[in-house]
Design a protein around this motif. Sequence first.
Motif, PDB file in Angstrom:
ATOM      1  N   LEU A  12       0.725  93.463 106.952  1.00 31.95           N
ATOM      2  CA  LEU A  12      -0.701  92.994 106.983  1.00 31.95           C
ATOM      3  C   LEU A  12      -0.834  91.323 107.208  1.00 31.95           C
ATOM      4  CD1 LEU A  12      -1.388  94.800 103.499  1.00 31.95           C
ATOM      5  CD2 LEU A  12      -2.142  95.390 105.579  1.00 31.95           C
ATOM      6  N   ASN A  13      -1.937  91.101 107.805  1.00 33.66           N
ATOM      7  CA  ASN A  13      -2.462  89.824 108.210  1.00 33.66           C
ATOM      8  C   ASN A  13      -0.952  89.110 108.801  1.00 33.66           C
ATOM      9  OD1 ASN A  13      -4.702  90.494 106.797  1.00 33.66           O
ATOM     10  ND2 ASN A  13      -3.523  89.811 104.607  1.00 33.66           N
ATOM     11  N   GLN A  70       2.041  89.388 108.409  1.00 30.81           N
ATOM     12  CA  GLN A  70       3.166  89.451 107.691  1.00 30.81           C
ATOM     13  C   GLN A  70       3.593  90.521 107.278  1.00 30.81           C
ATOM     14  OE1 GLN A  70       2.734  86.712 104.214  1.00 30.81           O
ATOM     15  NE2 GLN A  70       1.415  85.443 104.990  1.00 30.81           N
ATOM     16  N   GLN A  96      -6.995  93.350 103.727  1.00 31.24           N
ATOM     17  CA  GLN A  96      -6.840  93.066 105.352  1.00 31.24           C
ATOM     18  C   GLN A  96      -6.805  91.737 105.833  1.00 31.24           C
ATOM     19  OE1 GLN A  96      -9.873  95.974 107.135  1.00 31.24           O
ATOM     20  NE2 GLN A  96     -10.232  96.496 105.301  1.00 31.24           N
ATOM     21  N   GLU A  97      -7.677  90.846 105.010  1.00 32.75           N
ATOM     22  CA  GLU A  97      -7.616  89.517 105.255  1.00 32.75           C
ATOM     23  C   GLU A  97      -8.123  88.692 104.075  1.00 32.75           C
ATOM     24  OE1 GLU A  97     -10.179  87.906 108.281  1.00 32.75           O
ATOM     25  OE2 GLU A  97     -11.136  89.980 108.488  1.00 32.75           O
ATOM     26  N   ALA A 103      -7.747  86.448  97.922  1.00 32.96           N
ATOM     27  CA  ALA A 103      -6.459  87.237  98.452  1.00 32.96           C
ATOM     28  C   ALA A 103      -5.743  88.092  97.412  1.00 32.96           C
ATOM     29  CB  ALA A 103      -5.332  86.330  99.419  1.00 32.96           C
TER      30      ALA A 103
END
Length: 369
Positions: free
Chosen positions: A67-68, A70, A113-114, A155
């Motif tokens: 994700l993102n 990473q 997601q971000e 986050a």
Amino acid sequence: MTRDLSSELDTLKQQVAELQAAVQHWNTERRSFAGRADSPESVNSAAEAEQPGAGPGSVFYSGHARLNGQSYRWEPQERPMEQLLDVNNEKSAKILAALSNRQRLDILKSVIQEPLTGTELVERLGMGTTGQLYHHLKALTGADLLVQESGGRYAFPSRRLLPFLLLLASVSTLEDTSDYMDRMSTRNNAGIYLGPVHNFDVHHLLWAVIENPVMEHAAGYCSEIGIFLHDDGSVTVTDNGRGIPVASLPNSNIPAAQSILTDIHRFNGDAAFKVPGAEQGISIAVVNALSGRLTVDIRRGGRMYRQEYRHGVPQSGLMTVGIAKDTGTSVTFKPDQEFLGTGFEQARLNEQSAELMKAYPGLSIFVNN
């Protein structure tokens, strides 16, 4: 340019050796895990060999997500069954209740997601104002399900990511249980759809089923409807419309046809047949829930599909059962005698059909018994 083939070969050998070592290590761990009596690979044999008094076992899980930009990897973890079944019910209920709010789930799914600022969340989720968002952010941050990074972006904490993703996976697997609950609620409160009197009229279910091809006709896709009464008290409604969609819903393996036949809340009262004095309209899903059995045959895209239900519960997946040269839908259902003990009356079907053909001059309706 001159290539150093010897050096390249040495490098390749080293990479192959590393790959072999990694594979050997993975196989060793896999055999060690699979050799356990409670491992997934030996569940069947363990169940057969299990002795009286054996422990309830454990649940093992691990995960990997990207994700993102990473990569996240969690080592295999174990939760004994005794521990899972002894979880504090009050706390469990509070956790599930905290996550049951749709807007909170929207927030968590978005920041996974971000990372996003409060303003970005308001715009993305259409919440109207940041004030509407504030109490959700405060609750989620206090529950350690959100962290605020530099720059004011929210986050999802990485240590909470796997449990939350596993929860979403479990919800996805159990998603149809909400439909089952809705269907049971429909059966227990049939008067909401069939009117305040206890002597419910069985024809209302039939009019609701006929409503679908009539709407197809109004959209320019159906010209004929057939109604067939059967000796066992069931009835078939068939049409030459486009056929109920059979493709799976987005991000799901559930066919659209199954959703239409099981999602009680899919249509509001304005889009479904409504009995005078009833609180809500009757959709095809309500008919399904109030029927002892229902079968749908769909002719679409050159194929014929079929699915059977009992009391609104699917008895199979949507199966391909043949080839079709035309399009349309056939619904055969038998109203549950628990609610609707009387049968269909030929005279009422003829009368209703005549009224519909008068209202829709290009529509032909045939009634047979």
